[in-house]
Design a protein around this motif. Structure first.
Motif, PDB file in Angstrom:
ATOM      1  N   SER A  94      -0.206   4.224  -1.153  1.00 15.84           N
ATOM      2  CA  SER A  94      -1.090   5.367  -1.368  1.00 15.84           C
ATOM      3  C   SER A  94      -0.530   6.600  -0.658  1.00 15.84           C
ATOM      4  N   ARG A  97      -2.637  -0.799  -8.873  1.00 11.80           N
ATOM      5  CA  ARG A  97      -3.928  -0.164  -8.585  1.00 11.80           C
ATOM      6  C   ARG A  97      -3.676   1.325  -8.328  1.00 11.80           C
ATOM      7  N   ASN A 143      -0.653  -0.498  -4.580  1.00 16.35           N
ATOM      8  CA  ASN A 143      -1.613   0.608  -4.611  1.00 16.35           C
ATOM      9  C   ASN A 143      -0.840   1.926  -4.622  1.00 16.35           C
ATOM     10  N   ASN A 195       0.855  -1.188   0.000  1.00 20.59           N
ATOM     11  CA  ASN A 195       0.000   0.000   0.000  1.00 20.59           C
ATOM     12  C   ASN A 195       0.895   1.244   0.000  1.00 20.59           C
TER      13      ASN A 195
END
Length: 695
Positions: free
Chosen positions: A366, A405, A384, A364
């Motif tokens: 992000s 993503r 991500n 992750n």
């Protein structure tokens, strides 16, 4: 077939230099085992137990007792140096005793606040003052020369004895707290205290006559110092094993002691090795290859001897064990090959960090800050990246972006004035569909970049490119973008087939282009005749040169070049609108790689070529005064300097360096004198020139 040692007792076994790729050491006891220089690629050490064998534990306990005894002895001697404060028959001795007491109190204070090194520095300063004071007294006849020398000698011994006592005691208790088992820890701690007491008694016996003269108060003071010194040692050891950088000296010495005789992976290849839930105290991991090694829930990872690997950083160790690194800073850290699969790295800062060859699958990321982060060969499959800041990041054609993503990214770091800088997609109501981000950012690394840095001849460009496409149909050349740089510079970008030799294609193109450029207009017209493809490309280049900022994008093969359309600068294939950010990031990444190949300066206080060029790289990259086109040119010159710095005294390299420095001065000449970049380069460029022997 891979060997299976699962569940076995392998204490003390010698696997030095063996090929154990893929071997299974699940739940094995490898305490004291020797894997020096072994090939352990993909080996499974999950739930394994590393560390010391029993006989080495006993040896370590005995060493700690000896050190504690030495500590107690040294502290009682320091008490002796203070005891003259009770000698009422000699004012000089009293002054000496009080002075030593003040110095030792200062040592305690600076050691607790700033570490042993600072404490030693305080003693050194006090010693210098004491020498000056003693000499002054001798010169003024207030003190005999022999007494002045004795006064100075007392300081000469008191300082090192205090430092030695604190260090020996701290190492003793660090070993006790960190590397012994519960029962052994209790016995070792009791033995250490007993050893300190025994050392103090031994010192008291040696100095019995002196203490007898000094009296009971002097004895009490000496004992108090022995107790205080022991407590100081316990405090230092506790802070050291908690990861306090001020006391890293103690921790490092304790780790060296505790790793001697433990499990050794020195020089081993641990690429892809799995240490999930393994116990790793007293383990030597120096000079190991740790690419994508797995450390999830590993125990006592902070008790290993890490050498220069990424495990030397306590924050990195914590991240590897827990997989939780949210909102943490790893700026400019060397994390090459680290395994952060499925880790939570939201809001984490990796500015200038090297994450090349790392495993970031399903991580992750992000809102992560990836400015100038090197990602060569990094696996971002399934990661991500929504909201990540990718300014000048260093992805390459080996960076894996499959299944990433990402709804949107930012091409610049945020500021108070602009919290959402250069968002892509530009429309804040839009997001990337599945797979779109990879399509957006990846094409730049499958392209042939033909950069024209002097007066451009559009017709020569068109003819040369047509010839190149016809001579190399296997390259499947396809124009995807065109960018004007400066007044008379242009970048022509063409997509190529996988495996194409871009260096050869570029060399052939420019050889042909330079010959064509030398021809007269009438000679060029004979070559063009009525070829619509050449005329179309010529017109396109000519139009590009007349625009302030121009891009083209097309999906048409060179066999039908007339089908290429001209679009506005907001619609760019794989490039940020308003500037070739991805290309700039590639250049910056190449510079970082070249700089990392240079040796560090042998003098930590005096920067060498690597350090100066690194400062220059950062100054250019962070400059807001330099246009991106000039910034790219400047970074190319820094890369040339980095390559030349590999042999800075070679005449050809010096010539390269001289040309690069001249180019940089030209690029910066138009900037305001107060610009931060100008101020930085005015200091850096002369120093760099000097290291190249250019005066």
């Amino acid at each position: 077939m891979a060997l299976d040692f699962s569940g076995q007792n392998l204490r003390g076994r010698n696997f030095k230099g063996q090929d154990l790729a893929g071997a299974n050491f699940n739940y094995t006891d490898i305490r004291g085992s020797n894997f020096t220089n072994a090939n352990l690629t993909g080996a499974n050490f999950s739930h394994a137990k590393a560390g010391l064998q029993r006989r080495w534990v006993i040896s370590l306990v005995l060493v700690s007792w000896l050190l504690s005894g030495l500590s107690g002895f040294l502290w009682i001697v320091n008490g002796y140096f203070v005891s003259p404060i009770f000698n009422t028959s000699s004012l000089i001795h009293q002054i000496g005793g009080w002075t030593v007491l003040i110095v030792l109190i200062a040592f305690f204070f600076f050691t607790i606040r700033q570490g042993l090194a600072a404490g030693l520095g305080a003693i050194a300063f006090a010693f210098a003052v004491a020498i000056a004071f003693a000499v002054a007294l001798a010169v003024t006849k207030a003190l005999a020369v022999t007494k002045a020398l004795a006064f100075a000698v007392a300081f000469a011994f008191a300082g090192p004895f205090a430092f030695g006592g604190a260090l020996a005691g701290a190492v003793t208790f660090a070993i006790t707290f960190a590397f012994a088992g519960a029962l052994t820890r209790a016995l070792t701690f009791a033995g250490a205290l007993a050893g300190a007491f025994a050392g103090a008694v031994a010192g008291a016996c040696v100095l019995a006559d002196a203490f007898a003269v000094a009296g009971a108060l002097a004895v009490a003071l000496a004992v108090a110092f022995a107790v205080a010194g022991t407590l100081l040692s316990i405090y230092i050891s506790w802070r050291a094993m908690k990861g306090d950088e001020k006391h890293s000296l103690v921790r490092n010495i304790a780790v060296i002691f505790a790793a001697t005789g433990g499990t050794s992976f020195y020089g081993a290849d641990l690429t892809g090795a799995n240490f999930t839930q393994a116990t790793l105290k007293s383990t030597d991991l120096r000079n190991t290859i740790l690419i994508c090694s797995r450390w999830h829930q590993a125990k006592m990872l902070d008790r290993v001897r890490p050498g220069s690997t990424y495990l030397q950083n306590s924050q990195v160790r914590q991240l590897l064990v827990t997989g939780q690194g949210q909102d943490t800073k790893f700026d400019r850290e060397n994390l090459r090959g680290i395994n952060l699969k499925a880790a939570n790295l939201a809001d984490t800062s990796f500015i200038g960090a090297d994450l090349s060859e790392a495993n970031l699958q399903d991580a992750n990321l992000s809102r992560a800050k990836l400015k100038q982060t090197q990602l060569d060969g990094t696996d971002l499959t399934g990661a991500n990246l929504t909201g990540a800041y990718i300014e000048d990041w260093g992805i390459t054609n080996t960076t894996k972006l499959h299944g990433v993503r990402c709804e949107y990214v930012f091409m610049r770091l945020p500021t108070k004035e602009d919290p959402d800088p250069l968002r892509k997609p530009d429309n804040k109501q839009e997001v990337f569909a599945d797979g779109d981000f990879a399509d957006f950012i990846k094409p730049i690394f499958d392209t042939l970049d033909l950069y024209h840095n002097q007066g451009v001849d559009p017709r020569a460009v068109a003819i040369a490119f047509k010839n190149l496409a016809e001579n190399h149909p296997e390259a499947e050349l396809e124009i995807v973008a065109m960018e004007k740089r400066g007044e008379d510079k242009i970048l022509l970008r063409a997509k190529t087939a996988a495996g194409s030799n871009k260096s050869q294609l570029s060399a052939e193109y420019f050889d042909d282009y330079n010959q064509l450029k030398a021809l007269s207009q009438s000679q060029q017209l004979l070559l063009v005749e009525k070829d619509k493809r050449i005329i179309s490309l010529e017109n396109m280049v000519d139009t590009a040169l007349k625009q302030p900022k121009f891009y083209t994008q097309g999906d048409t093969n060179m066999s039908d070049i007339s089908g290429i359309s001209i679009q506005g600068s907001s619609n760019v294939s794989g490039i940020a609108g308003g500037g070739s950010v991805a290309n700039l990031g590639t250049i910056s990444g190449n510079v970082s790689i070249a700089l990392n190949e240079l040796p560090d300066s042998p003098d930590a206080e005096k920067p060498g070529i690597k350090e100066l060029l690194t400062q220059l790289h950062e100054a250019i990259s962070q400059s807001s005064d330099l246009p991106e086109t000039d910034k790219a040119d400047a970074l190319l010159q820094v890369e040339a300097l980095a390559e030349a710095a590999k042999n800075p005294q070679e005449s050809t390299k010096q010539k390269t360096a001289k040309n690069a420095i001249t180019m940089l001065k030209g690029l910066f000449s138009g900037l305001p004198a107060i610009a931060s970049l100008v101020e930085a380069t005015n200091k850096l460029l002369p120093a760099i020139s000097k290291l190249f022997g250019l005066g």
